[in-house]
Design an enzyme around this catalytic site. Structure first.
Site, PDB file in Angstrom:
ATOM      1  N   ASP A   1      41.430   4.245  70.482  1.00 41.03           N
ATOM      2  CA  ASP A   1      42.895   4.279  70.406  1.00 41.03           C
ATOM      3  C   ASP A   1      43.396   3.617  69.122  1.00 41.03           C
ATOM      4  O   ASP A   1      44.443   2.977  69.102  1.00 41.03           O
ATOM      5  CB  ASP A   1      43.532   3.582  71.630  1.00 41.03           C
ATOM      6  CG  ASP A   1      43.140   4.261  72.924  1.00 41.03           C
ATOM      7  OD1 ASP A   1      42.930   5.491  72.906  1.00 41.03           O
ATOM      8  OD2 ASP A   1      43.015   3.556  73.949  1.00 41.03           O
ATOM      9  N   ARG A   2      42.615   3.723  68.076  1.00 40.70           N
ATOM     10  CA  ARG A   2      42.946   3.120  66.767  1.00 40.70           C
ATOM     11  C   ARG A   2      43.095   1.597  66.827  1.00 40.70           C
ATOM     12  O   ARG A   2      43.790   0.999  66.006  1.00 40.70           O
ATOM     13  CB  ARG A   2      44.193   3.767  66.164  1.00 40.70           C
ATOM     14  CG  ARG A   2      44.012   5.254  65.973  1.00 40.70           C
ATOM     15  CD  ARG A   2      44.924   5.849  64.938  1.00 40.70           C
ATOM     16  NE  ARG A   2      44.721   7.291  64.878  1.00 40.70           N
ATOM     17  CZ  ARG A   2      43.870   7.895  64.050  1.00 40.70           C
ATOM     18  NH1 ARG A   2      43.185   7.181  63.184  1.00 40.70           N
ATOM     19  NH2 ARG A   2      43.730   9.197  64.067  1.00 40.70           N
ATOM     20  N   CYS A   3      42.469   0.997  67.848  1.00 37.11           N
ATOM     21  CA  CYS A   3      42.465  -0.469  67.903  1.00 37.11           C
ATOM     22  C   CYS A   3      41.333  -0.987  67.015  1.00 37.11           C
ATOM     23  O   CYS A   3      40.345  -1.550  67.501  1.00 37.11           O
ATOM     24  CB  CYS A   3      42.313  -0.959  69.350  1.00 37.11           C
ATOM     25  SG  CYS A   3      43.718  -0.513  70.370  1.00 37.11           S
ATOM     26  N   HIS A   4      41.453  -0.719  65.753  1.00 34.44           N
ATOM     27  CA  HIS A   4      40.418  -1.132  64.809  1.00 34.44           C
ATOM     28  C   HIS A   4      40.480  -2.649  64.626  1.00 34.44           C
ATOM     29  O   HIS A   4      41.555  -3.237  64.623  1.00 34.44           O
ATOM     30  CB  HIS A   4      40.628  -0.455  63.454  1.00 34.44           C
ATOM     31  CG  HIS A   4      40.911   1.011  63.567  1.00 34.44           C
ATOM     32  ND1 HIS A   4      40.114   1.872  64.285  1.00 34.44           N
ATOM     33  CD2 HIS A   4      41.930   1.769  63.055  1.00 34.44           C
ATOM     34  CE1 HIS A   4      40.621   3.096  64.210  1.00 34.44           C
ATOM     35  NE2 HIS A   4      41.718   3.051  63.485  1.00 34.44           N
TER      36      HIS A   4
END
Ligand SMILES: Cc1cc2nc3c(=O)[nH]c(=O)nc-3n(C[C@H](O)[C@H](O)[C@H](O)COP(=O)(O)O)c2cc1C
Length: 223
Positions: free
Chosen positions: A191-194
């Protein structure tokens, strides 16, 4: 390396070294240490190209690449001796950004590296005025062949990739040390929680090719 270590290490460079090693294992990539290197000219106009990161000094904190000192990047580094590099490995979901001042390597280091290069690469370094205009590529190849013959060909014709100290490094070709004052580690998340962490430190110039560094500080950044 699915997540960054918790707590974060005080020094990012052992982690950078580990990621470089992970990218280099398994023979998946031809150039696992390929790095996009950005420089700017005297009018702050940026340019970027790939180079190979050939050495990382974890203790001192610099990365080394080799090139022609009169190339576009070399001339831009004469005008503004700072650069930024980025490495990315899709299969690892990892990115590393490196920034800092750039100085030329000591001659002895560049000599030692030049001696490890394959014969053809050594001849190319002697012949190519990297980034200068070229009217005729075939003429360039002829010049390469003539130079090769004049120099007597590789010392071990059966193994031209072996390199060796037969040819002296030209003074216009050599290494640069990118001294690291900023390092950002990035790991791809769902979820683009980089995960991102930026490390910074102050560098003080010691001599022509060296800096000393204060301890690193770190800051996580939003994805
Ligand atoms: C994967 C890859 C690695 C490269 N490594 C180097 C290198 O280590 N040194 C170098 O001078 N050029 C290297 N090149 C070529 C540069 O990208 C570039 O064409 C050249 O250095 C001239 O750049 P400049 O005109 O901006 O100075 C590499 C290119 C690729 C695609």
């Amino acid at each position: 390396m699915k997540t960054l270590p918790r707590p974060l290490p005080a020094d990012p460079l052992p982690l950078v070294e580990r990621w470089l090693a992970a990218a280099s294992t398994g023979g998946r990539r031809r150039n696992p240490t390929a790095m996009a290197l950005a420089t700017t000219d005297a009018r702050s106009r940026p340019s970027v190209r790939m180079v190979l990161l050939k050495h990382l000094s974890v203790d001192a904190g610099f990365a080394v690449f080799y090139t022609h000192y009169g190339s576009r990047k070399g001339r831009e580094l004469d005008a503004n001796a700072r650069a930024a590099g980025v490495l990315y490995w899709e299969e690892l979901g990892a990115q590393i950004r490196l920034e800092g001042p750039v100085v030329r390597c000591p001659d002895a280091e560049s000599d030692a590296y030049f001696a490890t290069r394959p014969w053809g690469s050594q001849v190319n370094a002697l012949v190519s005025e990297q980034s200068a205009p070229l009217e005729d590529f075939d003429a360039f190849l002829r010049t390469m062949r003539e130079k090769n013959e004049r120099l007597g060909g590789p010392p071990d014709p059966a193994n031209p990739e072996a390199g060796g100290p037969a040819l002296a490094r030209p003074a216009f070709w050599g290494g640069y040390r990118l001294w690291l004052d900023t390092v950002e580690l990035w790991l791809e998340g769902t979820d683009r929680c980089h995960e991102r962490v930026r490390y910074q430190r102050l560098l003080s110039r010691e001599d022509a090719s060296s800096f000393s560094g204060q301890p690193w500080s770190s800051q996580r950044l939003q994805p």
